[in-house]
Motif scaffolding. Structure first.
Motif, PDB file in Angstrom:
ATOM      1  N   THR A  84       3.794  -3.072  -6.837  1.00  0.00           N
ATOM      2  CA  THR A  84       5.148  -2.969  -6.297  1.00  0.00           C
ATOM      3  C   THR A  84       5.484  -1.524  -5.953  1.00  0.00           C
ATOM      4  N   THR A  85       5.235  -0.634  -6.923  1.00  0.00           N
ATOM      5  CA  THR A  85       5.552   0.779  -6.714  1.00  0.00           C
ATOM      6  C   THR A  85       4.770   1.356  -5.554  1.00  0.00           C
ATOM      7  N   SER A  86       3.502   0.994  -5.431  1.00  0.00           N
ATOM      8  CA  SER A  86       2.672   1.519  -4.338  1.00  0.00           C
ATOM      9  C   SER A  86       3.223   1.122  -2.977  1.00  0.00           C
ATOM     10  N   ILE A  87       3.710  -0.115  -2.862  1.00  0.00           N
ATOM     11  CA  ILE A  87       4.276  -0.573  -1.585  1.00  0.00           C
ATOM     12  C   ILE A  87       5.567   0.174  -1.270  1.00  0.00           C
ATOM     13  N   VAL A  88       6.406   0.345  -2.296  1.00  0.00           N
ATOM     14  CA  VAL A  88       7.643   1.103  -2.095  1.00  0.00           C
ATOM     15  C   VAL A  88       7.328   2.532  -1.684  1.00  0.00           C
ATOM     16  N   ALA A  89       6.369   3.154  -2.360  1.00  0.00           N
ATOM     17  CA  ALA A  89       5.996   4.537  -2.031  1.00  0.00           C
ATOM     18  C   ALA A  89       5.478   4.645  -0.604  1.00  0.00           C
ATOM     19  N   ALA A  90       4.692   3.656  -0.170  1.00  0.00           N
ATOM     20  CA  ALA A  90       4.176   3.675   1.206  1.00  0.00           C
ATOM     21  C   ALA A  90       5.314   3.573   2.216  1.00  0.00           C
ATOM     22  N   ALA A  91       6.336   2.771   1.905  1.00  0.00           N
ATOM     23  CA  ALA A  91       7.490   2.666   2.801  1.00  0.00           C
ATOM     24  C   ALA A  91       8.257   3.980   2.862  1.00  0.00           C
ATOM     25  N   LEU A  92       8.384   4.659   1.728  1.00  0.00           N
ATOM     26  CA  LEU A  92       9.048   5.965   1.709  1.00  0.00           C
ATOM     27  C   LEU A  92       8.256   6.986   2.508  1.00  0.00           C
ATOM     28  N   ASP A  93       6.939   6.975   2.349  1.00  0.00           N
ATOM     29  CA  ASP A  93       6.093   7.884   3.130  1.00  0.00           C
ATOM     30  C   ASP A  93       6.238   7.621   4.621  1.00  0.00           C
ATOM     31  N   ALA A  94       6.320   6.339   4.988  1.00  0.00           N
ATOM     32  CA  ALA A  94       6.480   5.998   6.405  1.00  0.00           C
ATOM     33  C   ALA A  94       7.803   6.512   6.939  1.00  0.00           C
ATOM     34  N   ALA A  95       8.852   6.428   6.124  1.00  0.00           N
ATOM     35  CA  ALA A  95      10.150   6.953   6.549  1.00  0.00           C
ATOM     36  C   ALA A  95      10.101   8.463   6.719  1.00  0.00           C
ATOM     37  N   LEU A  96       9.351   9.139   5.854  1.00  0.00           N
ATOM     38  CA  LEU A  96       9.185  10.591   5.992  1.00  0.00           C
ATOM     39  C   LEU A  96       8.417  10.951   7.251  1.00  0.00           C
ATOM     40  N   ALA A  97       7.465  10.097   7.609  1.00  0.00           N
ATOM     41  CA  ALA A  97       6.614  10.394   8.764  1.00  0.00           C
ATOM     42  C   ALA A  97       7.301  10.125  10.091  1.00  0.00           C
ATOM     43  N   ASP A  98       8.354   9.304  10.091  1.00  0.00           N
ATOM     44  CA  ASP A  98       9.067   8.992  11.332  1.00  0.00           C
ATOM     45  C   ASP A  98       9.642  10.259  11.947  1.00  0.00           C
TER      46      ASP A  98
END
Length: 354
Positions: free
Chosen positions: A326-340
């Protein structure tokens, strides 16, 4: 490790209130703790449900271009806050529940987010049906479970357990009506575990029904249980019963299966996704006391069926999802938001300073 990335986590101020335990609060706690364990700097922003514009006030205090994870309950309460601040913050919204008929403001709030994290595939499908965001901006991070000792079933199968906030949407009134139909049997008990503060009138009505037929000693409302007390409740259960009218996922069902406890529940929302091994659970239509009665009658009169369900539930212990996933998926979504480098809303593209 994530290299020291920071995120502001904006949540209701009841997140750690021991008297207001809920699936959403527990999910938020595990995400917070999991991100911190992985090296994220998680800065909690607690928002009250009192006063004027508390979410807007909280977001206004955050620095330009900050990465912000927002509990979806706040987006539902105060959608304009996300719309106003969506252009200057990197917003990610964590959606636990989906409104049946969202307002235009609520839909706009979700569209202001760089990413949306849904807690079930059903929730994601509902968001897509409501045109809340482009499909690639919605990810699913199912709740996890912790490894738990296996529960030993009793010979009679008479130890029932219901773990949920005691409120109409969780359907304990259906459970009580079903159990009243078995008042002539003396080989069962039912522990109802969950907050009694959300709808006191509902709780009082249930107690009055139970008292009227002399079942007060067998249907017990324990209030919120945590830690060892909750573990003891699972250890003393043969069957988990959750007759909800609505569920985005069904964390209590997943936790029962993690303890090897079979499940009787309603086929609503994302609840079927919580069942790792189909044979470990029986799903019935919502608001159907007759169906609940039939399944319980079969459960109590057929030892072979109980044994098969218990075996499947034991197998489900190894098939559950982990909180680390769960945490890994949330972290990946946060990273994607940072990369936008920009945010795309329906009909327009708006550059956001990096």
């Amino acid at each position: 490790m994530n290299g020291g990335r920071a995120v502001f986590f904006v949540v209701p101020d009841a997140i750690d209130d021991p008297d207001r335990v809920s699936g959403g609060n527990r999910y938020d706690q595990r995400v917070r703790d999991g991100l911190r364990a992985d090296g994220w700097a998680v800065r909690m922003v607690l928002v009250t449900d009192r006063g004027a514009g508390p979410t807007a006030g909280a977001l206004a205090q955050l620095p330009e271009n900050a990465l912000v994870l927002v509990d979806g309950l706040l987006a539902t309460r105060e959608p304009a806050a996300l719309t106003v601040h969506g252009a200057r913050l990197r917003l990610v919204v964590l959606v636990h529940l989906v409104a049946d008929a969202p307002t235009d403001d609520q839909t706009a709030a979700l569209r202001a987010a760089r990413r949306i994290i849904a807690t079930s595939d059903w929730t994601r499908s509902e968001l897509l049906e409501q045109d809340a965001a482009d499909p690639h901006r919605i990810v699913v991070a199912h709740p996890g479970t912790d490894p738990a000792p296996a529960t030993r079933p009793s010979a009679s199968g008479g130890r029932l357990l219901c773990v949920a906030t005691v409120a109409p949407h969780k359907g304990q009134d259906l459970l009580v009506r079903t159990l009243i139909g078995f008042a002539d049997r003396d080989d069962w008990t039912c522990n109802v575990v969950g907050s009694l503060r959300v709808d006191p009138d509902f709780v009082e009505a249930l107690r009055a029904e139970i008292d009227a037929v002399g079942l007060a000693g067998r249907v017990r409302f324990t209030g919120v249980l945590t830690g060892r007390a909750l573990e003891a409740a699972y250890a003393d259960a043969d069957l988990m019963v959750l007759p909800s009218r609505t569920e985005s996922y069904g964390m209590a069902v997943a936790e029962a299966l993690a303890h090897g406890v079979p499940v009787l529940a309603t086929a609503v929302g994302g609840l079927p996704e919580a069942i790792a091994v189909p044979g470990a659970a029986v799903l019935v239509p919502p608001d159907d006391v007759w169906a609940l009665h039939v399944v319980l009658q079969q459960w109590w009169t057929d030892p072979a069926l109980r044994s098969a369900r218990a075996t499947a539930a034991f197998q489900a212990r190894a098939a559950g999802r982990s909180w680390s996933t769960t945490t890994s998926i949330v972290a990946a979504a946060l990273d994607a938001a940072l990369a936008d480098v920009g945010r795309t809303d329906p009909g327009r593209t708006e550059a956001v300073p990096s």
